[in-house]
Design a protein around this motif. Sequence first.
Motif, PDB file in Angstrom:
ATOM      1  N   PRO A  79       0.824  -1.220   0.000  1.00 17.87           N
ATOM      2  CA  PRO A  79       0.000   0.000   0.000  1.00 17.87           C
ATOM      3  C   PRO A  79       0.854   1.264   0.000  1.00 17.87           C
ATOM      4  N   TRP A  80       1.988   1.240   0.719  1.00 14.60           N
ATOM      5  CA  TRP A  80       2.928   2.381   0.696  1.00 14.60           C
ATOM      6  C   TRP A  80       3.384   2.674  -0.727  1.00 14.60           C
ATOM      7  N   ALA A  81       3.758   1.629  -1.457  1.00 11.35           N
ATOM      8  CA  ALA A  81       4.232   1.792  -2.829  1.00 11.35           C
ATOM      9  C   ALA A  81       3.119   2.321  -3.734  1.00 11.35           C
ATOM     10  N   GLU A  82       1.926   1.770  -3.594  1.00 10.41           N
ATOM     11  CA  GLU A  82       0.804   2.225  -4.423  1.00 10.41           C
ATOM     12  C   GLU A  82       0.518   3.703  -4.176  1.00 10.41           C
ATOM     13  N   GLY A  83       0.539   4.117  -2.924  1.00 12.22           N
ATOM     14  CA  GLY A  83       0.277   5.520  -2.607  1.00 12.22           C
ATOM     15  C   GLY A  83       1.298   6.442  -3.242  1.00 12.22           C
ATOM     16  N   LEU A  84       2.582   6.079  -3.187  1.00 13.83           N
ATOM     17  CA  LEU A  84       3.621   6.898  -3.797  1.00 13.83           C
ATOM     18  C   LEU A  84       3.441   6.965  -5.314  1.00 13.83           C
ATOM     19  N   LEU A  85       3.107   5.827  -5.927  1.00 17.60           N
ATOM     20  CA  LEU A  85       2.948   5.818  -7.379  1.00 17.60           C
ATOM     21  C   LEU A  85       1.780   6.693  -7.813  1.00 17.60           C
ATOM     22  N   PHE A  86       0.626   6.560  -7.166  1.00 21.76           N
ATOM     23  CA  PHE A  86      -0.543   7.338  -7.578  1.00 21.76           C
ATOM     24  C   PHE A  86      -0.319   8.834  -7.341  1.00 21.76           C
ATOM     25  N   LYS A  87       0.388   9.182  -6.284  1.00 20.75           N
ATOM     26  CA  LYS A  87       0.724  10.591  -6.048  1.00 20.75           C
ATOM     27  C   LYS A  87       1.635  11.100  -7.169  1.00 20.75           C
ATOM     28  N   THR A  88       2.582  10.288  -7.582  1.00 16.65           N
ATOM     29  CA  THR A  88       3.502  10.674  -8.659  1.00 16.65           C
ATOM     30  C   THR A  88       2.772  10.798  -9.989  1.00 16.65           C
ATOM     31  N   LEU A  89       1.883   9.866 -10.263  1.00 19.66           N
ATOM     32  CA  LEU A  89       1.163   9.899 -11.540  1.00 19.66           C
ATOM     33  C   LEU A  89       0.273  11.126 -11.650  1.00 19.66           C
ATOM     34  N   ALA A  90      -0.140  11.690 -10.537  1.00 22.04           N
ATOM     35  CA  ALA A  90      -0.974  12.897 -10.557  1.00 22.04           C
ATOM     36  C   ALA A  90      -0.163  14.145 -10.868  1.00 22.04           C
ATOM     37  N   SER A  91       1.160  14.029 -10.800  1.00 26.92           N
ATOM     38  CA  SER A  91       2.020  15.178 -11.081  1.00 26.92           C
ATOM     39  C   SER A  91       2.190  15.370 -12.587  1.00 26.92           C
ATOM     40  N   PRO A  92       2.270  16.629 -13.048  1.00 25.04           N
ATOM     41  CA  PRO A  92       2.491  16.878 -14.479  1.00 25.04           C
ATOM     42  C   PRO A  92       3.949  16.696 -14.915  1.00 25.04           C
ATOM     43  N   LEU A  93       4.843  16.425 -13.986  1.00 23.77           N
ATOM     44  CA  LEU A  93       6.265  16.295 -14.317  1.00 23.77           C
ATOM     45  C   LEU A  93       6.498  15.124 -15.267  1.00 23.77           C
ATOM     46  N   PRO A  94       7.524  15.216 -16.131  1.00 18.70           N
ATOM     47  CA  PRO A  94       7.935  14.031 -16.877  1.00 18.70           C
ATOM     48  C   PRO A  94       8.430  12.992 -15.884  1.00 18.70           C
ATOM     49  N   LYS A  95       8.196  11.736 -16.208  1.00 14.94           N
ATOM     50  CA  LYS A  95       8.555  10.706 -15.240  1.00 14.94           C
ATOM     51  C   LYS A  95       9.022   9.438 -15.952  1.00 14.94           C
ATOM     52  N   LEU A  96       9.786   8.654 -15.229  1.00 14.42           N
ATOM     53  CA  LEU A  96      10.226   7.348 -15.706  1.00 14.42           C
ATOM     54  C   LEU A  96       9.739   6.299 -14.732  1.00 14.42           C
ATOM     55  N   LEU A  97       9.079   5.264 -15.256  1.00 14.04           N
ATOM     56  CA  LEU A  97       8.576   4.172 -14.437  1.00 14.04           C
ATOM     57  C   LEU A  97       9.387   2.920 -14.718  1.00 14.04           C
ATOM     58  N   ASP A  98       9.865   2.304 -13.631  1.00 16.17           N
ATOM     59  CA  ASP A  98      10.674   1.096 -13.760  1.00 16.17           C
ATOM     60  C   ASP A  98      10.247   0.095 -12.694  1.00 16.17           C
ATOM     61  N   ALA A  99      10.655  -1.149 -12.860  1.00 11.30           N
ATOM     62  CA  ALA A  99      10.519  -2.186 -11.838  1.00 11.30           C
ATOM     63  C   ALA A  99       9.080  -2.289 -11.317  1.00 11.30           C
ATOM     64  N   ASP A 100       8.906  -2.191 -10.004  1.00 13.84           N
ATOM     65  CA  ASP A 100       7.567  -2.420  -9.447  1.00 13.84           C
ATOM     66  C   ASP A 100       6.568  -1.328  -9.812  1.00 13.84           C
ATOM     67  N   ALA A 101       7.031  -0.168 -10.195  1.00 10.31           N
ATOM     68  CA  ALA A 101       6.088   0.832 -10.705  1.00 10.31           C
ATOM     69  C   ALA A 101       5.400   0.311 -11.962  1.00 10.31           C
ATOM     70  N   LEU A 102       6.131  -0.464 -12.755  1.00 15.79           N
ATOM     71  CA  LEU A 102       5.549  -1.062 -13.959  1.00 15.79           C
ATOM     72  C   LEU A 102       4.603  -2.200 -13.602  1.00 15.79           C
ATOM     73  N   ASN A 103       4.963  -2.982 -12.604  1.00 16.00           N
ATOM     74  CA  ASN A 103       4.067  -4.058 -12.180  1.00 16.00           C
ATOM     75  C   ASN A 103       2.755  -3.500 -11.634  1.00 16.00           C
ATOM     76  N   LEU A 104       2.833  -2.398 -10.899  1.00 20.80           N
ATOM     77  CA  LEU A 104       1.611  -1.747 -10.415  1.00 20.80           C
ATOM     78  C   LEU A 104       0.824  -1.134 -11.568  1.00 20.80           C
ATOM     79  N   LEU A 105       1.540  -0.590 -12.548  1.00 23.59           N
ATOM     80  CA  LEU A 105       0.874  -0.019 -13.717  1.00 23.59           C
ATOM     81  C   LEU A 105       0.105  -1.095 -14.482  1.00 23.59           C
TER      82      LEU A 105
END
Length: 490
Positions: free
Chosen positions: A322-348
Amino acid sequence: MSLLYDNRRIRELEGLAIDAGIDEYQLMQRAGLAAFNVLQQRWPHAEKVIICAGKGKNAGDGYILARLVHESGHRVSIYSLFDESDLIGTVLQAAEEAKSIGVDIRRYEPGLPFDSDVIVDALLGTGFSGEMREPYASFINTINEQNNDVFSLDVPSGLNPDTGSIHGAVIDADVTLTFIGLKQGFYTSKGPGRCGEIIVSQLDLSQDLYQKVNATAEIISWDQVRQVLPKRPRDSHKGLYGHVLVIGGDYGMGGAVRMAAEGALRAGAGLVTVATRPEHVPVVSSSRPEIMCHQVAEADELEPLLERATVVVIGPGLGRSPWAEGLLFKTLASPLPKLLDADALNLLSEHPRYNSNWILTPHPGEAARLLDTSCQDLQLDRFSAVQELQKKYGGVVVLKGAGTLVKGSNDIVGICHAGNPGMASGGMGDVLSGIIGGFVAQGLDLFTAAEIGVYIHARASDLAVEAGGGERGLLATDVFTYMRQLVNPS
């Protein structure tokens, strides 16, 4: 920049050449002559050559090569899987010309001696698809069992020139001379391990023809690095080169964000911040004090860090809690360019969405989850997979593996020909994600940052292998030693 083509585009180029007045047999003669020249250059002391032939145009190239070898005064034999009565058109013409001057042509049977210096593979070329069948499979296996050097014409028989996949027996070539254009399958999947040294002959086709057919891929080159990483001005300051925020490092995985963060620094980012579990802050800060490290116990604590960042790298050691999911969803809400790797991709993969302002860097297992398929099926056609990933998720996709592929919204796919098997070790992907993020922070567009990051990472790994004595035992952090010279091209 080396341009690559799929088989359909090669056929288009061949058709344009024929329309321009070069008939099929002339092309075959040019291919045979090009093969003869390579044979002389690579094996100048060869006293005997055995040419293994099928019945298609690839065999025709082999018959013409046999005639030229015979005329040069060297011994040559053709081992053919088919009788002359099975041949048609230009292939029959080439065989008859070889036979008329006394070339030794034999119907292949098991037990024939391979008493030669070089074996030439003229069995299948680009005409092969599907599962390898008999009598080709046994013949190919017999060729591979010999101690002779193997010289493949156009394509190592059994290798798919579009995908680099194999389905059964395949020739292990020492040298491959390919015709008209470089095939994209040579540089990914099983291709790099089967082609040996790759040489291309355009068969003297007019360059005007190549302007009429679009390449499907390009090999990422050192020249591209030199163009996008100029020497820095004397009045530079860290604010000019961006701020990378690296998010991840769940319990027991603090090393992942630490390596990604240093990757960003070594790529030249002005500032790098890590957001991780509180327990990992002392480890990151003490081992690399140049990295700013912040504890993040819950997602809302990311907000001030996101406000200061130029680009976000999320996923190294992130986990799927749940900690990881919360960080990812907060990041995805940002307009910044971003790179997703590893477990961010598994959550995606569990919460798919489209974004044109991100880079995804999956290895084949993660890519398979993103496409809801098997890793085995995905690896059979990496080009289709990276295109499907980009279409479904947007942005830029980096499909890692032997012959890493980079795909953006444009038609062409970037292929990295650098790198080595020593990179099959933990942490390599974390370092790569940081490197790419560092280049985005410095102002490169997402596609260019991905291409240059992949190349720099792979080339640094090659230098580490050359200096360290071998591939086995290469560590992800070994590449840092060699990055400085690469990100500062003269």
